[in-house]
Design an enzyme around this catalytic site. Sequence first.
Site, PDB file in Angstrom:
ATOM      1  N   SER A 289      14.389  -7.127  39.899  1.00 39.01           N
ATOM      2  CA  SER A 289      12.811  -6.781  40.302  1.00 39.01           C
ATOM      3  C   SER A 289      12.126  -6.286  39.279  1.00 39.01           C
ATOM      4  CB  SER A 289      12.581  -5.858  41.577  1.00 39.01           C
ATOM      5  OG  SER A 289      13.355  -4.705  41.396  1.00 39.01           O
ATOM      6  N   HIS A 340       9.763  -1.297  38.531  1.00 38.95           N
ATOM      7  CA  HIS A 340       8.518  -2.203  38.899  1.00 38.95           C
ATOM      8  C   HIS A 340       7.481  -1.873  37.936  1.00 38.95           C
ATOM      9  CE1 HIS A 340      10.065  -2.803  43.319  1.00 38.95           C
ATOM     10  NE2 HIS A 340      10.887  -3.198  42.462  1.00 38.95           N
TER      11      HIS A 340
END
Length: 515
Positions: A289, A340
């Site tokens: 991610s 992230h």
Amino acid sequence: MAWGISPRKVTVISLGEYNADHYLTLLYQAFNNLGWRIGYFDRDGIIGYTPISWESYAEEVSVRIVNNQAIIKSECVGYQFFFTDYGKNQKNLDLLINGEIEYVEYHLKDNLQETTQELIDSIPDNQFISLDNPPMGYKEKLRSFLSAFTPKQDYFITPILVLANIALYIITHVIMVAMVIVLFIQAAQHHGNPFQHWVHSMQDIYLSLGFSNRTQVLHGQVWRLITNTFLHFSLLHIALNMVVLIYIGSLLESKLGKWNYLFLYLLTGICASITSVIWRDHGVSGGASGAIFGLFGVLLALLSTKFYESNARKALLISTAIFVAYNIIPIGRQIDHAAHFGGLVSGYIFGWIAYLGLKYQKQNITTSGALAITIIYTGLCIWLAPVYQLNDLNRLTEQTENLSAEVSRQFYGSYGMNRDERMAVFNNTVLPDVNTLSRIALKLDNLTLPKKQKQIAVVKSKLIKQECKLYTLLYEEFRDNDPKKYRGEINSTTQTINDLRAEWGKIDHDQNDDE
């Protein structure tokens, strides 16, 4: 309703009595009447974008003229959370085919030839986009499940990355199952705390497979910054990541070129991983991610420039910004928000570098610039980040618990002995162990730890020192056979110990609430 990573509806209409130019003129007027922003128009087709609304990010509506037929397609621009278009694409086709074209046809029937000629004459020689190089990249060609996993021109690296992640997930989890079976047997036979043994052993398993951890990376195992981006914790974890990777990869790879795309994926993954390392005090991290958010950062950077045609840019920018904003919100304890954020920011910076490289046709600018920034950022993080001694804290804590239990057993278990035997136990066993506990307290004071753990270590150290003082006072009281001389200090020390235990419990409770 249409379903899929990129939901779409397609229909084919025969032009009948119309020639291609006449039908395109009807489409051009219909698009304008519907408020669809036209990004491309030429004699081979048209591309337009529906308005942004609460009901829809936007859809790209395109028409290709092939062999006296119009291939009309409506496709979602943004990422659809539940892989459905909620009927929006079919609604667009119905509005266009069954409503607006008929309306335009009626009003242009007397001067269609003249309007068509004016429109064809106004087409510029060079346009920013074309039907052969659409703004949506390869996304519009993902027409089946297997197409997402099949390397093709302009979509070569993305399916390889997806397949590599899936293969590594299967391999690592087969290994993990075997190791967990062994671990379960060992935990059942463990004489200490089985749950604690299980947790530490599971972390060791993850680390042995290549997942990332602050301590290991800061001690030189920087290769984990890459390997952890290909490893996932659960089936849901990898499934969600791969779906989004297919989506963003199909948009970007054909625009950046496969090697630039691969380098940016890996480098943003490294930046995301090192950001996670310096932000998180403990625990194991893994997953693609961070690198995926890096690609979204690249896309946002390109959408901040004139790389895309203005109408396509607006549609993509709004849908991408909504997706990123929703997913970057720091909600959820098991989500690595630092990775992230690190991936997104680094991707945005690299995206601007990539834009300059594409604009001036100097591809080495992208790789060399992004690589230099990654090396500098990673090096500074490793150099400046403190190495927390959490393993030492756990080891000293366990040593303290075992030794304190032994001191208590020896001290209070000697009541049935005569005086000489008790003095022998105190001098030969209890007092040496008390001195060892005092040295452990000094070591706890000197550990480099995160704020919460440091508070606990300081309280533990004070508690150990006071307990050592209590044992010494009780020994001196017994040695001097004077119950009055030391009693006041013994009571005071006992109260201090109780206060420290209460403080320790409060800090521990607050830490559990934070986690």
